[in-house]
Design a protein around this motif. Structure first.
Motif, PDB file in Angstrom:
ATOM      1  N   THR A  39       0.790  -1.118  -0.178  1.00 31.82           N
ATOM      2  CA  THR A  39      -0.099   0.023   0.107  1.00 31.82           C
ATOM      3  C   THR A  39       0.868   1.420   0.031  1.00 31.82           C
ATOM      4  OG1 THR A  39      -0.140   0.125   2.550  1.00 31.82           O
ATOM      5  CG2 THR A  39      -1.811  -1.073   1.464  1.00 31.82           C
ATOM      6  N   ARG A  40       0.317   2.357  -0.124  1.00 29.76           N
ATOM      7  CA  ARG A  40       1.228   3.594  -0.217  1.00 29.76           C
ATOM      8  C   ARG A  40       0.041   4.610   0.074  1.00 29.76           C
ATOM      9  NH1 ARG A  40      -2.590   5.541  -3.153  1.00 29.76           N
ATOM     10  NH2 ARG A  40      -2.846   5.352  -5.381  1.00 29.76           N
ATOM     11  N   PHE A  41       1.137   5.562   0.540  1.00 32.87           N
ATOM     12  CA  PHE A  41       0.487   6.928   1.188  1.00 32.87           C
ATOM     13  C   PHE A  41       0.963   7.728   0.237  1.00 32.87           C
ATOM     14  CE2 PHE A  41       0.696  10.706   4.045  1.00 32.87           C
ATOM     15  CZ  PHE A  41      -0.859  10.978   3.925  1.00 32.87           C
ATOM     16  N   ALA A  42       0.292   8.552  -0.836  1.00 33.78           N
ATOM     17  CA  ALA A  42       0.518   9.416  -1.684  1.00 33.78           C
ATOM     18  C   ALA A  42       0.155  11.059  -1.874  1.00 33.78           C
ATOM     19  CB  ALA A  42      -0.039   8.747  -2.988  1.00 33.78           C
ATOM     20  N   PRO A  43       0.785  11.627  -0.835  1.00 30.88           N
ATOM     21  CA  PRO A  43       0.217  13.014  -0.618  1.00 30.88           C
ATOM     22  C   PRO A  43       0.901  14.082  -1.351  1.00 30.88           C
ATOM     23  CG  PRO A  43       1.790  12.605   1.160  1.00 30.88           C
ATOM     24  CD  PRO A  43       1.494  11.299   0.462  1.00 30.88           C
ATOM     25  N   SER A  44       0.497  15.082  -1.888  1.00 32.86           N
ATOM     26  CA  SER A  44       0.930  16.266  -2.509  1.00 32.86           C
ATOM     27  C   SER A  44       1.938  16.745  -1.331  1.00 32.86           C
ATOM     28  CB  SER A  44      -0.024  17.262  -3.035  1.00 32.86           C
ATOM     29  OG  SER A  44      -0.894  16.619  -3.811  1.00 32.86           O
ATOM     30  N   PRO A  45       3.108  17.359  -1.600  1.00 37.72           N
ATOM     31  CA  PRO A  45       3.913  17.897  -0.804  1.00 37.72           C
ATOM     32  C   PRO A  45       3.387  19.165  -0.133  1.00 37.72           C
ATOM     33  CG  PRO A  45       5.007  18.099  -2.920  1.00 37.72           C
ATOM     34  CD  PRO A  45       3.673  17.633  -3.110  1.00 37.72           C
ATOM     35  N   ILE A  75       5.633  10.743  -3.048  1.00 38.28           N
ATOM     36  CA  ILE A  75       5.086  12.236  -3.067  1.00 38.28           C
ATOM     37  C   ILE A  75       4.844  12.460  -4.585  1.00 38.28           C
ATOM     38  CG2 ILE A  75       6.038  14.471  -2.904  1.00 38.28           C
ATOM     39  CD1 ILE A  75       5.861  12.953  -0.134  1.00 38.28           C
ATOM     40  N   GLU A  76       3.360  12.941  -4.401  1.00 44.90           N
ATOM     41  CA  GLU A  76       2.788  13.373  -5.841  1.00 44.90           C
ATOM     42  C   GLU A  76       2.865  14.864  -5.900  1.00 44.90           C
ATOM     43  OE1 GLU A  76      -0.796  11.135  -6.268  1.00 44.90           O
ATOM     44  OE2 GLU A  76       0.529   9.272  -6.278  1.00 44.90           O
ATOM     45  N   ASP A  77       3.875  15.087  -6.614  1.00 44.48           N
ATOM     46  CA  ASP A  77       4.074  16.576  -6.907  1.00 44.48           C
ATOM     47  C   ASP A  77       3.854  16.901  -8.284  1.00 44.48           C
ATOM     48  OD1 ASP A  77       6.309  15.395  -7.850  1.00 44.48           O
ATOM     49  OD2 ASP A  77       7.786  16.645  -7.092  1.00 44.48           O
ATOM     50  N   THR A 236      -0.542  13.427 -15.730  1.00 48.37           N
ATOM     51  CA  THR A 236      -1.938  13.974 -14.956  1.00 48.37           C
ATOM     52  C   THR A 236      -1.830  12.673 -13.843  1.00 48.37           C
ATOM     53  OG1 THR A 236      -3.009  12.337 -16.253  1.00 48.37           O
ATOM     54  CG2 THR A 236      -3.072  14.818 -16.800  1.00 48.37           C
ATOM     55  N   TYR A 237      -2.604  12.868 -12.833  1.00 50.83           N
ATOM     56  CA  TYR A 237      -2.939  12.077 -11.879  1.00 50.83           C
ATOM     57  C   TYR A 237      -3.207  10.609 -12.434  1.00 50.83           C
ATOM     58  CZ  TYR A 237      -5.036   8.997  -8.313  1.00 50.83           C
ATOM     59  OH  TYR A 237      -5.190   7.881  -7.419  1.00 50.83           O
ATOM     60  N   HIS A 238      -4.206  10.531 -13.579  1.00 54.08           N
ATOM     61  CA  HIS A 238      -4.481   8.987 -14.032  1.00 54.08           C
ATOM     62  C   HIS A 238      -3.327   8.606 -14.407  1.00 54.08           C
ATOM     63  CE1 HIS A 238      -8.615  11.242 -13.783  1.00 54.08           C
ATOM     64  NE2 HIS A 238      -8.007  11.918 -15.071  1.00 54.08           N
ATOM     65  N   HIS A 252      -2.961  -2.782  -3.256  1.00 59.97           N
ATOM     66  CA  HIS A 252      -4.224  -2.095  -2.893  1.00 59.97           C
ATOM     67  C   HIS A 252      -4.158  -0.648  -3.031  1.00 59.97           C
ATOM     68  CE1 HIS A 252      -4.576  -6.224  -1.383  1.00 59.97           C
ATOM     69  NE2 HIS A 252      -5.961  -5.710  -1.090  1.00 59.97           N
ATOM     70  N   VAL A 253      -4.798  -0.312  -3.953  1.00 57.62           N
ATOM     71  CA  VAL A 253      -4.852   1.536  -3.992  1.00 57.62           C
ATOM     72  C   VAL A 253      -6.102   1.838  -3.213  1.00 57.62           C
ATOM     73  CG1 VAL A 253      -5.296   3.501  -5.622  1.00 57.62           C
ATOM     74  CG2 VAL A 253      -4.175   1.625  -6.286  1.00 57.62           C
ATOM     75  N   MET A 254      -5.665   2.651  -1.815  1.00 62.76           N
ATOM     76  CA  MET A 254      -6.575   3.188  -0.990  1.00 62.76           C
ATOM     77  C   MET A 254      -6.443   4.567  -1.253  1.00 62.76           C
ATOM     78  SD  MET A 254      -5.049   0.624   1.878  1.00 62.76           S
ATOM     79  CE  MET A 254      -6.191   1.128   3.355  1.00 62.76           C
ATOM     80  N   ARG A 255      -7.624   4.943  -1.549  1.00 59.47           N
ATOM     81  CA  ARG A 255      -7.670   6.558  -1.543  1.00 59.47           C
ATOM     82  C   ARG A 255      -8.965   7.092  -1.534  1.00 59.47           C
ATOM     83  NH1 ARG A 255      -7.210   5.967  -8.457  1.00 59.47           N
ATOM     84  NH2 ARG A 255      -9.210   5.038  -8.584  1.00 59.47           N
ATOM     85  N   GLY A 256      -9.142   8.347  -1.606  1.00 57.60           N
ATOM     86  CA  GLY A 256     -10.215   9.217  -1.048  1.00 57.60           C
ATOM     87  C   GLY A 256     -11.523   8.934  -2.262  1.00 57.60           C
ATOM     88  N   GLU A 257     -12.654   8.785  -1.682  1.00 59.26           N
ATOM     89  CA  GLU A 257     -13.736   8.402  -2.669  1.00 59.26           C
ATOM     90  C   GLU A 257     -14.244   9.360  -3.840  1.00 59.26           C
ATOM     91  OE1 GLU A 257     -17.312   8.175  -0.237  1.00 59.26           O
ATOM     92  OE2 GLU A 257     -17.677  10.730  -0.355  1.00 59.26           O
ATOM     93  N   GLU A 258     -13.374  10.705  -3.682  1.00 65.73           N
ATOM     94  CA  GLU A 258     -13.615  11.556  -4.961  1.00 65.73           C
ATOM     95  C   GLU A 258     -13.178  10.855  -6.148  1.00 65.73           C
ATOM     96  OE1 GLU A 258     -11.609  11.792  -2.142  1.00 65.73           O
ATOM     97  OE2 GLU A 258      -9.583  12.898  -2.543  1.00 65.73           O
ATOM     98  N   TRP A 259     -12.082   9.739  -6.022  1.00 67.84           N
ATOM     99  CA  TRP A 259     -11.624   9.200  -7.055  1.00 67.84           C
ATOM    100  C   TRP A 259     -12.401   7.935  -7.765  1.00 67.84           C
ATOM    101  CZ3 TRP A 259      -8.071  11.907  -9.135  1.00 67.84           C
ATOM    102  CH2 TRP A 259      -7.156  12.581  -8.314  1.00 67.84           C
ATOM    103  N   ILE A 260     -13.574   7.731  -7.166  1.00 68.08           N
ATOM    104  CA  ILE A 260     -14.517   6.557  -7.664  1.00 68.08           C
ATOM    105  C   ILE A 260     -14.911   7.073  -9.290  1.00 68.08           C
ATOM    106  CG2 ILE A 260     -16.535   5.582  -7.332  1.00 68.08           C
ATOM    107  CD1 ILE A 260     -16.479   5.637  -4.426  1.00 68.08           C
TER     108      ILE A 260
HETATM  109  N1  GLU Z   1      -2.277  12.622  -4.652  1.00 70.59           N
HETATM  110  C1  GLU Z   1      -3.490  12.005  -4.633  1.00 70.59           C
HETATM  111  C2  GLU Z   1      -4.321  12.694  -3.518  1.00 70.59           C
HETATM  112  O1  GLU Z   1      -3.788  13.429  -2.689  1.00 70.59           O
HETATM  113  C3  GLU Z   1      -3.472  10.401  -4.148  1.00 70.59           C
HETATM  114  C4  GLU Z   1      -4.639   9.880  -4.367  1.00 70.59           C
HETATM  115  C5  GLU Z   1      -4.188   8.412  -4.319  1.00 70.59           C
HETATM  116  O2  GLU Z   1      -3.790   7.933  -3.270  1.00 70.59           O
HETATM  117  O3  GLU Z   1      -4.254   7.642  -5.540  1.00 70.59           O
HETATM  118  O4  GLU Z   1      -5.484  12.599  -3.710  1.00 70.59           O
END
Ligand code: GLU
Length: 553
Positions: A39-45, A75-77, A236-238, A252-260
């Motif tokens: 799994t990963r935590f993928a925040p913007s910095p 880190i998703e920058d 892009t994010y996609h 497992h891509v665990m992420r916010g529901e805004e990505w559904i």
């Molecule tokens: N950088 C994306 C966000 O902050 C990550 C989403 C994901 O975990 O795929 O929403």
């Protein structure tokens, strides 16, 4: 290979020298046990973590730890607007404060650990370009020269005709450019983005599986989404999600529901590459009920309780915050915690099926309550040690007192601690001073006495003098209260409360009122833990000194 497509692809990505399979070889399958999750935590910095993202980091961490898997920090920058200076350091600090330690990924602003890096997207441009070029070569991506003005026009037409918004079908102007036309435009120096040539049909349905929500039916994606942006040539994010989660072997891509809503795009991207789709877990939103009673998303801008810093300043123990977050993460956690009060969090197995998909309410009161319970179970020495750390940062005056009176302070924290029913008054480290200040002379210089039932000065003086001279007992817990009662009889107070209730007019008051006077004189408060313990710790001289102080007034 189609020579024309190759010419186009080379023009679009002149620096690409590797192929997709070169990268697949560089990042081979991970050697993990069966069922281990990656799994990963993928925040913007953005420099800090708010409670919503701390929750998802914790969920990612738990999901991996439960299976001896890997949890990494990426880190998703790619959206450079969202980056702030030292943004990674801030995130690392917040995670560290909660003992959420990634196995791989960035460890400071520039360095990383792990074999699947770079773990920061801006350093992966060559990889993204290689994957995008692969699509161009296969006729599955194309350069798009539409300006933002043209894109606005398309949107306006769609809005006017009440059509679906987006770059698809006949609206996808550049999709139908010939390869020669595209080559000429690039040679002429025209700016371009790279778009997926979607093979999807919006009239067809696909079913995608979410680990928390079950099967979800969507129309197929037919949007020619941008995969590489024009200005900075970043993905892009996609597209970054596809490339990174494939090469880093995220299970497992665990992420916010805004990505559904983008789920069909992502499924399609994996499909055009023939890659295995990871499992998806779309997490619920963290909500709150605001002052007007409206249920809304917890906002990092508006709500102080959304910032992780808030808990640090309040002195809420990080473990209590984590326990609380777990109650949001899994609906069965609270029951587990009640049944297993002494077990470690690591013994609870995080369950995707128990995620609240409708959004969870963030309840600060409940968090404080969990914190209260948590603090009530710590030993006096643990309270002392943790409080020392907290005061060092936030209350230097108290810090010095604690540091100079270690054993005494521990005895103070030990009052009514331990046993079946430990005291539960401390909600946080910041609250402790208010509950114990009177035990430290330095903090008892100008107390605000809460005289309650008995307020007459003469009467207070009589009680204190009589008590000190004739009835005070400091060395026998069983005897001290009977002595107070004895004094009541002498001074005309009821030593028996039931008796008092029957004939209140016969007495000046009762034993509780009398001990209340002693309590207020010594502590200034009407409510304290065990008075005998307090007196014992204060000792004869300080009791005298405190009584005298009242008498002088
Ligand atoms: N950088 C994306 C966000 O902050 C990550 C989403 C994901 O975990 O795929 O929403």
């Amino acid at each position: 290979m189609n020579d024309k497509l190759k010419e186009l692809a080379d023009l679009m990505f002149p620096n690409v020298t590797k192929t997709v399979s070169d990268y697949e070889k560089m990042y081979p399958e991970r050697k993990l046990e069966d069922g281990a999750r990656v799994t990963r935590f993928a925040p913007s910095p953005t420099g800090f973590v708010h409670m919503g993202s701390l929750l998802s980091a914790l969920e990612d961490y738990k999901a991996a730890r439960d299976t001896n898997g890997i949890f990494y920090l990426r880190i998703e920058d790619t959206d450079q607007k969202r980056s702030v200076e030292n943004g990674i350091t801030g995130i690392l600090n917040d995670l560290k404060n909660f003992d959420i330690t990634p196995d791989e990924g960035m460890i400071n602003e520039t360095d990383a650990i792990g074999e699947y890096g770079p773990y920061i997207q801006s350093k992966r441009q060559e990889i993204y370009h290689t994957f995008a070029k692969d699509l161009v070569l296969r006729g599955l991506a194309y350069p798009c020269f539409c300006t933002s003005v043209e894109l606005d026009e398309i949107r306006e037409i769609q809005e006017l005709n009440k059509e679906r918004i987006g770059y698809y079908g006949s609206f996808a102007k550049c999709r139908s450019l010939s390869i020669d036309e595209a080559i000429n435009k690039i040679k002429a120096g025209c700016e371009f983005t790279v778009r997926l040539k979607s093979p999807g049909d919006f009239d067809k349905k696909i079913t995608l599986h979410d680990e928390a929500r079950g099967d979800i039916e969507f129309p197929e994606n037919d949007l020619d989404v941008v995969i590489i942006k024009s200005t900075d040539k970043l993905p892009t994010y996609h597209f970054a999600h596809l490339v990174d989660d494939h090469l880093m072997h995220t299970t497992h891509v665990m992420r916010g529901e805004e990505w559904i809503a983008s789920f069909p795009i992502h499924a399609q991207l994996f499909e055009v590459f023939g890659f295995e789709l990871p499992k998806y877990v779309h997490l619920g939103v963290v909500m709150k009920i605001d002052e007007e009673g409206v249920r809304r998303k917890l906002s990092k801008r508006k709500d102080k309780e959304a910032s992780v810093e808030f808990y640090h300043k309040e002195g809420i123990p990080k473990d209590a915050v984590k326990l609380y977050l777990m109650t949001i993460a899994n609906s069965n956690f609270e029951e587990w915690l009640n049944n297993n009060p002494d077990k470690d969090l690591s013994e609870f197995k995080f369950d995707f099926k128990k995620i609240s998909t409708s959004g969870s309410l963030f309840d600060v009161e409940k968090l404080f309550n969990i914190s209260k319970n948590y603090l009530s179970k710590l030993s006096a020495t643990e309270i002392y040690d943790n409080l020392l750390i907290w005061t060092k940062e936030f209350d230097p005056e108290f810090y010095n007192i604690l540091e100079n009176n270690k054993d005494y302070a521990i005895s103070v924290f030990n009052i009514e601690r331990g046993g079946e029913k430990p005291r539960k008054d401390y909600t946080s480290y910041s609250s402790i001073r208010n509950f114990v200040f009177y035990m430290f002379d330095e903090l008892f210089e100008n107390p605000d006495y809460e005289w309650n039932k008995i307020t007459d000065k003469e009467e207070i003086a009589t009680i204190l003098n009589t008590y000190y001279e004739k009835y005070m007992v400091l060395d026998n817990k069983d005897e001290w209260f009977p002595k107070v009662k004895e004094m009541c009889d002498e001074l005309g107070y009821a030593s028996n409360i039931k008796e008092y209730k029957k004939n209140p007019d016969m007495y000046k008051g009762n034993v509780a009122d009398v001990s209340g006077v002693i309590r207020v004189a010594l502590t200034s408060k009407t409510n304290t833990p065990d008075l005998y313990e307090i007196m014992k710790l204060l000792g004869k001289d300080r009791i005298k000194e405190r009584f005298d102080r009242v008498l002088k007034k």
